[in-house]
Design an enzyme around this catalytic site. Sequence first.
Site, PDB file in Angstrom:
ATOM      1  CG  HIS A  63      76.373  11.577 -45.706  1.00  0.00           C
ATOM      2  ND1 HIS A  63      77.391  11.177 -44.891  1.00  0.00           N
ATOM      3  CD2 HIS A  63      75.489  12.256 -44.909  1.00  0.00           C
ATOM      4  CE1 HIS A  63      77.155  11.573 -43.642  1.00  0.00           C
ATOM      5  NE2 HIS A  63      76.000  12.228 -43.627  1.00  0.00           N
ATOM      6  CG  ASP A  78      72.648  14.302 -42.201  1.00  0.00           C
ATOM      7  OD1 ASP A  78      73.546  13.751 -42.872  1.00  0.00           O
ATOM      8  OD2 ASP A  78      72.277  13.876 -41.095  1.00  0.00           O
ATOM      9  CG  HIS A 130      70.986   4.827 -47.006  1.00  0.00           C
ATOM     10  ND1 HIS A 130      72.252   4.405 -46.701  1.00  0.00           N
ATOM     11  CD2 HIS A 130      70.659   5.743 -46.062  1.00  0.00           C
ATOM     12  CE1 HIS A 130      72.673   5.028 -45.608  1.00  0.00           C
ATOM     13  NE2 HIS A 130      71.729   5.856 -45.207  1.00  0.00           N
ATOM     14  CG  PHE A 172      69.983   5.624 -38.536  1.00  0.00           C
ATOM     15  CD1 PHE A 172      68.836   5.959 -37.827  1.00  0.00           C
ATOM     16  CD2 PHE A 172      70.828   4.658 -38.008  1.00  0.00           C
ATOM     17  CE1 PHE A 172      68.541   5.348 -36.600  1.00  0.00           C
ATOM     18  CE2 PHE A 172      70.545   4.035 -36.791  1.00  0.00           C
ATOM     19  CZ  PHE A 172      69.400   4.384 -36.091  1.00  0.00           C
TER      20      PHE A 172
HETATM   21  O1  DOR Z   1      70.779   9.518 -40.748  1.00  0.00           O
HETATM   22  C1  DOR Z   1      71.977   9.613 -40.897  1.00  0.00           C
HETATM   23  N1  DOR Z   1      72.602   9.111 -41.972  1.00  0.00           N
HETATM   24  N2  DOR Z   1      72.685  10.227 -39.939  1.00  0.00           N
HETATM   25  C2  DOR Z   1      74.023  10.246 -39.955  1.00  0.00           C
HETATM   26  O2  DOR Z   1      74.604  10.814 -39.072  1.00  0.00           O
HETATM   27  C3  DOR Z   1      74.765   9.539 -41.020  1.00  0.00           C
HETATM   28  C4  DOR Z   1      73.959   9.422 -42.235  1.00  0.00           C
HETATM   29  C5  DOR Z   1      74.535   8.466 -43.263  1.00  0.00           C
HETATM   30  O3  DOR Z   1      75.741   8.500 -43.513  1.00  0.00           O
HETATM   31  O4  DOR Z   1      73.757   7.701 -43.846  1.00  0.00           O
END
Ligand code: DOR
Length: 442
Positions: free
Chosen positions: A65, A308, A312, A326
């Site tokens: 991301h 993944d 944040h 998450f």
């Molecule tokens: O932990 C996660 N964060 N799982 C996800 O599927 C999305 C991701 C996020 O975009 O922060």
Amino acid sequence: MKPLLIRSGHIIDPGQKIDEVGSLLITEGKIAWLGKGKEAPSIDYDILNAEGLVVSPGFIDLHCHLRQPGFEGKETIATGSRAAAKGGFTTICCMPNTNPPLDTGDTIEYVKREAAKDAVIRVLPVGCISKGRKGQELAPLSELALAGAVGFSDDGDPVMDSELVRRALEYSRSSGLPVIDHCEDTTLADGGLMNEGRVSAQLGLRGIPAAAEENMVARHLALARSTGGRLHIAHVSTEGSVNLIRQAKAEGIRVTAEVTPHHLTLTEEKVAQCGTSAKVNPPLRTEKDIRSLIKGLKDNVIDVIATDHAPHTEAEKQTEFALAPFGISGFETALGSLMALVHNGELTLITLISKLTCQPAGIIGDKYGRLGTLAVGAPADVTIFDPDKDWLVDTATFLSKGKNTPLAGSTLKGRVMATISRGKPVYKDDSIKIETKQKINV
Ligand code: DOR
């Protein structure tokens, strides 16, 4: 660009079955030759001494991301690509849960344009399955494919509507691009905060049962079977999912799957120890699940390891558990945490590298040149790492804006020392020197 000679490293290229000490010459952004005992041509070189280091194809991450557009406080293409390069990645596929989501040709073009300007490595966008990621109407998949999407996903959220998934899988037959699903049955998982089990009961936190993932994995496999579509299952986290995929592969269903470094190395106990930095979706599971995931990797039931990487802000994570988002920031700790599996004898170094190089390359295909290999003529994407170097995870040194990792303060063994993207060094540890020399024997 001056030729770059990476000298006397332990070259491991699983795609070509190479596992030997030798040197690698890069000219004009491509691999020119590799081997040992050769005389390099009589020209000026940049030389990187790789003695004692592993030299592998650049790592490929099918799932991360980058948060741009819309959430630049968490990460940007510039910061995310530099963090990825520091983690040894030379190609990364970014998920479309941005704002706006990547559900039009224009948004895909935007990411490609920004990446061409700001990224230090190859960034390949994944387009949405549904318009606005709302799970109601199919996104214009052929427009997204034409603009350069490498697959389709509503990652972050599942697509609950089975008919929509069926149509996306039907389309994947003609486009050849995978439907990448985040498997989560929201009727079971909604409101859940961590794995449902002993630890969630102790902490009094609502759990996400393994069945929430397995239900959806089973549904997708049924749809892939009936459509003949191309399915890729994101972040597999449970033993039951591994068993379902194993059975589907034996049946000949066109499915590939990925697992993250955190699901391979951390259990639900981390939530009790670290709080919100270990809050991730799917949640960290149990030791038994880890055993199955590792076995799945070895047996090729799980094809690739993907980070993944989900950055944040600190403010978002420093809140009460139920409100925190998450996600784990994963680029910069991926290799170090995965090397524990090699050091404790659970995976061979060659298997690990194949899950980060030739196997994800096989899923992307050769549209972007031959990725995940050090074959002569391939783009010179190279990762150089010290398999034995101990280092402390200090999030203050992260290049990612996301400092959210439960590994903060721990010591990992195995560190990326340099990353070369298309022939250019894009990350270098301070201890690595590049010297200019003339004709030498290598
Ligand atoms: O932990 C996660 N964060 N799982 C996800 O599927 C999305 C991701 C996020 O975009 O922060």
